[in-house]
Design an enzyme around this catalytic site. Structure first.
Site, PDB file in Angstrom:
ATOM      1  N   LEU A 404       0.820  -1.208   0.000  1.00 34.73           N
ATOM      2  CA  LEU A 404       0.000   0.000   0.000  1.00 34.73           C
ATOM      3  C   LEU A 404       0.849   1.251   0.000  1.00 34.73           C
ATOM      4  O   LEU A 404       0.434   2.303  -0.483  1.00 34.73           O
ATOM      5  CB  LEU A 404      -0.916   0.009   1.239  1.00 34.73           C
ATOM      6  N   GLY A 405       2.043   1.182   0.572  1.00 30.11           N
ATOM      7  CA  GLY A 405       2.920   2.352   0.615  1.00 30.11           C
ATOM      8  C   GLY A 405       4.144   2.073   1.448  1.00 30.11           C
ATOM      9  O   GLY A 405       4.247   1.069   2.159  1.00 30.11           O
ATOM     10  N   THR A 411       7.274  -0.686   5.511  1.00 27.13           N
ATOM     11  CA  THR A 411       6.403  -0.879   4.364  1.00 27.13           C
ATOM     12  C   THR A 411       5.044  -1.374   4.857  1.00 27.13           C
ATOM     13  O   THR A 411       4.969  -2.180   5.775  1.00 27.13           O
ATOM     14  CB  THR A 411       7.011  -1.915   3.391  1.00 27.13           C
ATOM     15  N   ASP A 522       4.021  14.877  13.756  1.00 25.61           N
ATOM     16  CA  ASP A 522       4.166  14.807  12.296  1.00 25.61           C
ATOM     17  C   ASP A 522       2.791  14.925  11.626  1.00 25.61           C
ATOM     18  O   ASP A 522       2.447  14.154  10.740  1.00 25.61           O
ATOM     19  CB  ASP A 522       4.856  13.501  11.890  1.00 25.61           C
TER      20      ASP A 522
END
Length: 724
Positions: A404-405, A411, A522
């Site tokens: 997915l990313g 990961t 973040d």
């Protein structure tokens, strides 16, 4: 007990019979190693060996990225990597003593990057080559970014402008060059991970006549004084280490002689090694062979330097006869012990499995996790401990098609559990103790959070070499992708307000309603995920901090994403809840303007979105920067209201910013006004929205000192965008 002792005696005898002690009986001095290049292809240029998949000429290399050329007009001849026209100093193929999961390397000579600047304007330098789409990466294990010069501040950024590190240099009038690289004429930034591309941002503040700065990515094991000398020519070259891995090169017929292991990036690539006792090139058909010098060795052989040596026994005929008699006499006992042997084997296998699980549990911070959960009393009883088998089946053995990313710490894979529940599985890339603590930190935080707009942690797995986290699956990607997609017309004024309100409520919950206040650290649009109903969910707590209730701020290493970073936190390292408020303010501007937080293509004043917003408000040009769709859908009063809120969030001084609870309350009130306004429009007829994007009477901020405050904020944000 007798049978156990007898079994041990038999094992010792078998060991001495089958594995006699090696001796240094040497073979003839000339040896013939198995070939490393394709038949008929050149395997050396100068003093550099050329193993396949590299090669010179057609049919000698695997694919174009592996093509090399040999310049014989030079003495000695030199090898060049054709794709980038870089001189090759060395190519590694197989290290018998290395860890199999490490990729191979190729040392190339890259050009030094030189910039000379006599003013304070910052300069951006891209990496000498872009490795995307190739089997190469700039190695994080071997390379450092070296900066040589006087009076400069340097930031190392990745492709997404995330700060990877920074350093500064200073000198007397005479350049001080040192191989220590601690700041006096030279500083260094170690690569923490392998990269395909990087960017260097340099701010010069020297006042000398030769304010030149050299930057180079160099093998940190060969750094010398001369390399960092600012007077070096821009044509100088330095050794840079690239990692390389192969894609589907090997044949299944060779799998008995070699092993291949997948690498983390690119995920479809592998590194291959010959099995023990075999030598050669694992990427060639039948490339892993028993050397000719070893074929006559009855007891096997080993490699010593460039020669192969046979293993010879120190045992004479008498010793062998004694061993044989012991073996014959033990046959009866061995038959009686067959049952015990099977039991012992199963016990040993089970014990090894248990020890391996314990090793990984401890390595992945299992004991620290238990301790922290106990101290924080945040254990979620519904959280499941998954097995490695369950997650391997759910992700189709971590197929690249399920990715997915990728993020800074791992990961994320899509998985389907046996009950057909769809989940997201985060596979961390743990390489040192600090990253283990990042993983534990995220687990501790997520187990304490129960909010509909925060991604839910379903469980974890600590039985593998790398730790795994299992989240609920959020199907519609992240907000950043939708904002900056030209086709995302669904982001209407109403949807922007709804997503902003949901996100603000979640962050306010983290700050005040959780069992212990949590600073996300973040907040950005790519960390706001959208589910199937486009409901916002805050994600990625890898760098978050838990704060005691009696603490208002903590001092910590600056972490975050360039463009969203609180300038006060950046300059003082004092982290507070107001740091999240600033970052959320940037997300609001991003929603209003559909612009990215940092744009390197624009001028210095327009580069930082927060600074550009403040400047536009000051110059009464707020409507000029808004996204046209919002101008058509929202009223002037509504836009002014949210502009005032954003201006407060982006105050440089944290004490001047509202709390996230106040921000959420403001947004909820604005949503109610929008709903009431739509209801009135339905009753009174269609509302005609004022379409002029410029209004000479728009004065949202009436404070007499606002001009001076905005100038102060502008200066501080410029300083954050161009660190010194």
């Amino acid at each position: 007990m007798f049978y156990n002792y007898l079994f041990q005696i038999i094992l010792v005898a078998l060991f001495l019979w089958v594995h006699p002690f090696p001796t240094a009986a040497s073979t003839p001095p000339t040896t013939a190693d198995p070939p490393i290049a394709k038949p008929g292809c050149q395997d050396i240029c100068g003093n550099v060996s050329i193993p396949y998949p590299f090669g010179i000429g057609n049919n000698c290399y695997h694919t174009p990225p592996y093509a090399v050329t040999c310049n014989t007009s030079l003495l000695p001849p030199k090898l060049f990597l054709s794709k980038f026209d870089l001189e090759v100093a060395h190519i590694t193929l197989n290290r018998q003593d290395s860890v199999a999961l490490y990729p191979h390397t190729i040392v190339v000579k890259t050009q030094l990057q030189k910039t000379c600047n006599n003013n304070t304007q910052d300069v951006n330098i891209n990496s000498s080559i872009d490795l995307s789409g190739t089997p190469y990466l700039f190695s994080g294990d071997f390379n450092s970014l070296i900066v040589g010069g006087c009076g400069s501040s340097t930031l190392l950024l990745d492709r997404s402008d995330t700060i990877l590190g920074g350093c500064a240099t200073a000198c007397d009038k005479v350049h001080m060059v040192t191989n220590k690289c601690t700041g006096r004429g030279c500083c260094s930034i170690d690569l923490k991970t392998s990269l395909e591309f990087y960017r260097v941002n340099i701010s010069s503040y020297g006042e000398g006549v030769n304010d030149c700065t050299n930057t180079m990515l160099i093998n940190r094991t060969v750094i010398e004084n001369e390399v960092v000398n600012p007077s070096l020519s821009e044509f100088a070259v330095v050794p840079t280490v690239l990692e390389w891995a192969s894609n589907n090169i090997t044949a299944d017929s060779d799998k008995l002689n070699r092993n291949c292991y997948p690498v983390a990036s690119p995920p479809e690539n592998y590194v291959c090694y010959c099995n023990y006792g075999y030598y050669g090139n694992p990427y060639l058909p039948s490339g892993c062979q028993v050397p000719r010098e070893c074929k006559g060795c009855k007891q096997g052989c080993f490699k010593e330097g460039s020669q192969y040596r046979c293993i010879r026994s120190n045992h004479g005929p008498k010793t062998r006869l004694i061993i044989l008699l012991v073996l014959v006499g033990s046959i009866v006992g061995l038959m009686l012990c067959t049952g015990n042997i099977s039991c012992i084997y199963l016990c040993i296998k089970k014990r090894r499995h248990i020890k391996m699980k314990e090793k990984f549990f401890q390595q992945n911070g299992g004991f620290l996790l238990k301790q922290q959960l106990s101290l924080n009393q945040g254990y979620n009883e519904s959280m499941k401990i998954f097995t490695t088998h369950e997650l391997r089946e759910a992700t189709n053995n971590y197929s690249k098609h399920n990715i997915l990313g990728r993020g800074g710490f791992g990961t994320v894979y899509k998985g389907i559990l046996p009950d057909n529940q769809v989940v997201a599985i985060k596979k961390s890339m743990v390489s040192d103790q600090s990253q283990v603590e990042q993983f534990i930190n995220e687990v501790i935080i997520l187990t304490q959070i129960k909010h509909r707009n925060v991604v839910k942690l379903l469980g974890c797995c600590l039985e593998t070499e790398v730790p795994l986290l299992v989240y609920e699956f959020v199907s519609n990607g992240n907000l950043f992708e939708h904002i900056h997609n030209d086709g995302a017309r669904w982001l209407s004024w109403g949807n922007c307000l709804r997503i902003s309100t949901e996100s603000a409520n979640a962050i306010a919950y983290l700050h005040s309603a959780a069992s212990m206040p949590i600073i996300h650290r973040d907040i950005k649009s790519s960390n706001i995920l959208l589910d199937s109903n486009f409901t916002a969910k805050i994600a990625d707590f890898g760098v978050s901090r838990l704060v005691s209730i009696d603490q208002t701020q903590v001092t910590t290493l600056v972490q975050g994403t360039f463009g969203y970073l609180d300038p006060e936190y950046f300059l003082t390292s004092h982290l507070s809840e107001k740091s999240d408020v600033y970052s959320f303010g940037v997300v609001l501007v991003e929603l209003l303007t559909k612009r990215k937080p940092i744009s390197w293509e624009t001028g210095l004043e327009d580069r930082n979105l927060a600074m550009h917003f403040i400047s536009s408000v000051k110059n009464n040009q707020f409507f000029d920067i808004l996204e046209p769709q919002l101008l058509k859908e929202a009223s002037q009063e509504q836009l002014v209201t949210i502009a005032e809120l954003v201006e407060k969030c982006l105050s440089v001084k944290g004490e001047d910013r509202p709390s996230m609870k106040d921000v959420a309350r403001e947004l909820e009130g604005l949503m109610r006004k929008v709903k009431d306004s739509r209801s009135d429009q339905h009753n009174e007829g269609e509302h005609v929205l004022l379409s002029e994007s410029r209004h000479p009477s728009f004065q949202p901020f009436e404070d007499q000192n606002i001009s001076r405050q905005l100038n102060f904020e502008k200066d501080l944000i410029i300083e954050m965008s161009s660190p010194r």
